[in-house]
Design an enzyme around this catalytic site. Structure first.
Site, mmCIF file in Angstrom:
data_model
loop_
_atom_site.group_PDB
_atom_site.id
_atom_site.type_symbol
_atom_site.label_atom_id
_atom_site.label_comp_id
_atom_site.label_asym_id
_atom_site.label_seq_id
_atom_site.Cartn_x
_atom_site.Cartn_y
_atom_site.Cartn_z
ATOM 1 N N ASN A 1 72.098 -17.879 -5.965
ATOM 2 C CA ASN A 1 72.254 -18.132 -7.393
ATOM 3 C C ASN A 1 70.941 -18.052 -8.153
ATOM 4 O OD1 ASN A 1 71.973 -20.592 -5.712
ATOM 5 N ND2 ASN A 1 71.595 -21.526 -7.709
ATOM 6 N N CYS B 1 71.724 -26.148 -12.461
ATOM 7 C CA CYS B 1 72.000 -27.445 -11.858
ATOM 8 C C CYS B 1 70.736 -28.249 -11.626
ATOM 9 C CB CYS B 1 72.720 -27.268 -10.537
ATOM 10 S SG CYS B 1 74.083 -26.163 -10.668
#
Lengths: 412, 386
Positions: free
Chosen positions: B149, B323
């Protein structure tokens, strides 16, 4: 591997003399219907044989679809060449070359000369083709027993076929060539399997399902529709008769003969199925009974229950073990649906101790005492709803109670 | 404003929003209820599961609906670890996994499991020889992501699956598929994957919706216990509207995947070309990475400064993964790739979506040039200080 065709082999019906062409026509139609999703595949008919030209379709996918065709004993993906020695050798060398021969591999050639005017015998051909292969591929080593590669060559007048594999088909008789029968279809594991076995022996079946709304839910009914849909994948289309059974069933409750309820119920079902069979021109009733599995499937119960009809009752699973039945159910794709947990009419009103040894006289006396029974059976027949179900029927899309379909495909 | 943060989340498609709102209004009944409305909701859920399964070429019974990838990953890793703890207490993962995998493994370590964190090469790809060495008789699970990611490295999953199953057929393979789905082909059978996580909001679907593929025969200890929904894997009333909307987003993503791959690759390559020519920026992703992620470092600069400066130019980009973007530590992922602290603390991620066109790449490159010219004196000063 590149293949040109599938070679299809048929079983016992090819011995059937006068009826042979009818059998062949039925298989041909069945194959045409399962090959519909593969527009490039082309069926070639020859005496006693069928071939499918691949024209770029995947041989694995086609073989998978053809495994649903009853009467088909085996399938081989083949390479094709003219029946001349030079081109057979050339094709064999190229065909074997497609195998990954990274290490030493055992092999043999098995030639069959079906066309006798071909100048070399089968034995000679094994050598004539084997020797150049050994020369070109030094990794190959001849082994007659259990070789890793067996190159089979079938020499016919029109062409020669080269292949390795013989994929087993489902066997049996072509669809619908042995008459028509009514299948008692519950929501369980056994009856769909019995239906499939019956179809495999060439019976055309129509499904009969008994439902007891509101004691059983709409979902139970849809589960049976779904099972019929799965079975229709083997038949193209199937008729499903949905019989309202609540009134017949409840008439057995409260007569003080709880242990006979199952026996009485099964007899009523047979009577209804027999009337439907007469209407539809069917000559037998197929059930999923398996000897000793439950109270109604003891020999004594089968005797008393079976006497409610004059039609032969066919029980394809009568000596099968539960595990075998489950295995077949998984293979034919009905198992997942069969184990969905909805009540069906057979599991309702089950007494604490159903009899395994009913007495025919007692049963007949009880039936005679139920004045309404004959009328209720007639009403059940009259209220029967008949659906035509095909493999692409969308079962969840609408329920008879709703005008609007629930599942709007635009949402997905 | 041009939005360049699709790896964090993607805008939901209009059709998806419409589906969601229609179903929320019409089919609010609990799909487990016995009455007719419940039945109707149950049918929608069933169809949604079928559509999701078809997109992955698996069986509907193998799809467990979840609230998103964090839950799916937790369910897969902790669920497998707990269920199969009699086989051993060893797990293999990589140093570059998403926090929802990495932290799960850390938690299990605290509970006594042994975890091997495989090293990655300079491009972030896991070392297959190290993987083969790490697999033991007591290895219960291998968890490796499809696409990273942060910098977009693609894992060689077919090789990974082959190695895992050859060395220990009982070891389960979990693939975190979140960044790969819709951008790259998904081949669960070829990968020999036993578990595969997805999150709907990464492919223009609804937020708060995801799934876990659980291969038939694989059992998991349920993390959420309660009712028997989702075959006992996950208790809780199902989100019918979310499930249908996700199935639609999956279908659309899958259908558009080859075309999107081609277009994204073109845009990505344009950007790589441009960024290579801007002094002060150093690429961490390459032509071998996933087509929708371009990652670079600007050593000497706090990445937040770059984010805000680009924002002034109308470009929304992000620092490492969303995140953990508010943490100021260097990126664990970049450190694992062997980057130094200056590189690892200054990563910028540009991630592409459906709506981008080649001309957007030119606008972004221009913005980057302007920003870098302005910030260069500071970058150089900060660089000297270190």
């Amino acid at each position: 591997m590149t293949y040109d065709m599938l070679l299809l082999r048929f079983g016992e019906f090819t011995l059937k003399g006068k009826n042979r062409s009818r059998f062949e026509r039925s298989v041909h139609n069945h194959i045409k219907s399962v090959l519909r999703p593969f527009p490039n595949a082309n069926i070639i008919k020859e005496y006693g044989r069928l071939y499918v030209e691949l024209n770029g379709e995947s041989p694995e996918a086609l073989a998978g679809a053809l495994k649903k065709v009853f009467g088909l004993v085996s399938i081989s993906p083949v390479r094709v060449c003219p029946s001349e020695l030079d081109s057979i050798i050339k094709t064999a060398v190229e065909f074997v070359g497609q195998k990954e021969l990274t290490k030493e591999t055992t092999f043999k050639v098995t030639a069959r000369r079906v066309w006798k005017p071909f100048p070399h015998s089968s034995q000679e051909m094994n050598h004539l083709v084997g020797s150049p292969l050994l020369r070109v591929y030094p990794q190959l080593k001849v082994q007659v027993k259990n070789p890793e590669i067996e190159l089979r060559i079938e020499i016919r007048q029109e062409r020669t076929y080269l292949f390795y594999e013989v994929i087993p088909g489902v066997g049996g008789f072509p669809l619908g060539t042995n008459g028509k029968a009514m299948l008692l279809l519950s929501g369980g594991i056994d009856s769909p399997v019995a239906g499939w076995e019956a179809m495999r022996r060439g019976l055309e079946i129509q499904c009969v399902h008994f439902y007891s709304y509101p004691y059983t839910s709409q979902l139970a009914k849809e589960k049976v529709m779904e099972l019929t849909r799965i079975l229709s994948g083997y038949a193209g289309r199937l008729k499903l008769h949905l019989v309202p059974f609540t009134d017949v069933q409840t008439s057995f409750v409260g007569i003080g003969q709880d242990n006979l309820i199952i026996t009485l119920m099964r007899r009523a079902m047979l009577r209804i199925a027999t009337t439907l069979a007469e209407k539809e021109g069917a000559l037998a009733i197929v059930t999923g009974d398996s000897l000793g599995q439950v109270a109604s499937q003891t020999l004594a119960s089968m005797n008393v229950i079976g006497r409610a009809t004059d039609l032969p009752i066919l029980r394809p699973l009568v000596t099968s073990d539960k595990n075998e039945i489950i295995r077949t159910a998984i293979d034919i794709g009905t198992y997942e649906t069969s184990i969905l947990p909805y009540e069906d009419c057979c599991t309702l009103f089950v007494p604490k101790s159903p009899t395994t040894n009913p007495n025919l006289h007692v049963v007949e006396r009880v039936e005679a005492s139920l004045e309404q029974l004959a009328a209720r059976i007639e009403a059940a027949v009259a209220g029967t709803e008949t659906l035509i179900i095909k493999p692409d029927t969308n079962i969840g899309a609408s329920s008879p109670n709703d005008e609007e379909p629930v599942v709007n495909e635009d949402w997905f | 404003m041009i939005y360049w943060d699709h790896a964090a989340t993607t805008p939901p498609l209009e059709q998806v929003v419409d589906t969601m709102s229609e179903i929320m209004k019409m089919h609010y009944a609990n799909p487990s209820a016995l009455h007719r409305s419940g039945e109707a909701a149950g049918k929608l859920l069933k169809r949604a599961r079928e559509v999701c399964a078809a997109a992955l070429q698996v069986q509907p019974s193998e799809i467990v609906l979840t609230s998103g990838a964090t839950e799916s990953n937790n369910m897969a890793i902790k669920g497998a670890a707990m269920k199969y703890r009699s086989r051993g207490q060893h797990i293999i993962t990589t140093g570059t996994e998403h926090p929802s995998v990495y932290e799960c493994c850390k938690q299990l370590e605290a509970l006594g499991w042994e975890v091997t964190y495989l090293p990655v090469d300079a491009e972030g790809v896991v070392d297959l020889a190290e993987l083969a060495d790490a697999i033991r008789k007591d290895t219960v699970l291998v968890s490796i992501m499809h696409v990273n990611n942060e910098m977009g490295a693609i894992s060689p999953l077919a090789d990974i699956g082959r190695i895992v199953k050859e060395l220990n057929p009982r070891t389960l393979l979990h693939v975190d598929g979140v960044q790969g789905f819709g951008k790259l082909p998904v081949e669960l059978a070829a990968w020999k994957a036993d578990l595969y996580s997805l999150s709907a909001h990464k492919f223009n679907g609804p937020r708060g919706m995801g799934l876990l593929y659980v291969k038939q025969g694989v059992q998991l200890f349920p993390i959420l216990s309660g009712g028997s929904q989702e075959s006992g894997h996950r208790a809780g009333t199902e989100n019918v509207a979310g499930a249908v909307a996700m199935s639609k987003a999956m279908r659309l993503a899958q259908e558009g995947q080859p075309e999107l791959f081609a277009r994204m690759t073109e845009i990505r390559d344009l950007m790589l070309h441009e960024i290579r020519q801007i002094p002060g920026l150093e690429l961490n992703s390459s032509e071998r990475s996933a087509p929708h992620i371009v990652h670079f470092s600007c050593p000497g600069l706090k990445p937040e400064v770059m984010v805000h400066a680009l924002e002034e130019q109308g470009m929304l980009v992000s620092t490492k993964s969303a995140c953990s973007s508010k943490l100021s530590e260097p990126s664990r992922v970049l450190l694992a790739m062997g980057k130094d602290t200056a590189h690892a603390s200054s990563g910028i991620r540009i991630s592409l979506g459906k709506e981008h066109q080649p001309e957007d790449a030119a606008s972004l490159a221009q913005a980057l040039r302007i920003v870098c010219d302005k910030l260069r004196p500071i970058m150089e000063r900060e660089g000297q200080r270190e």
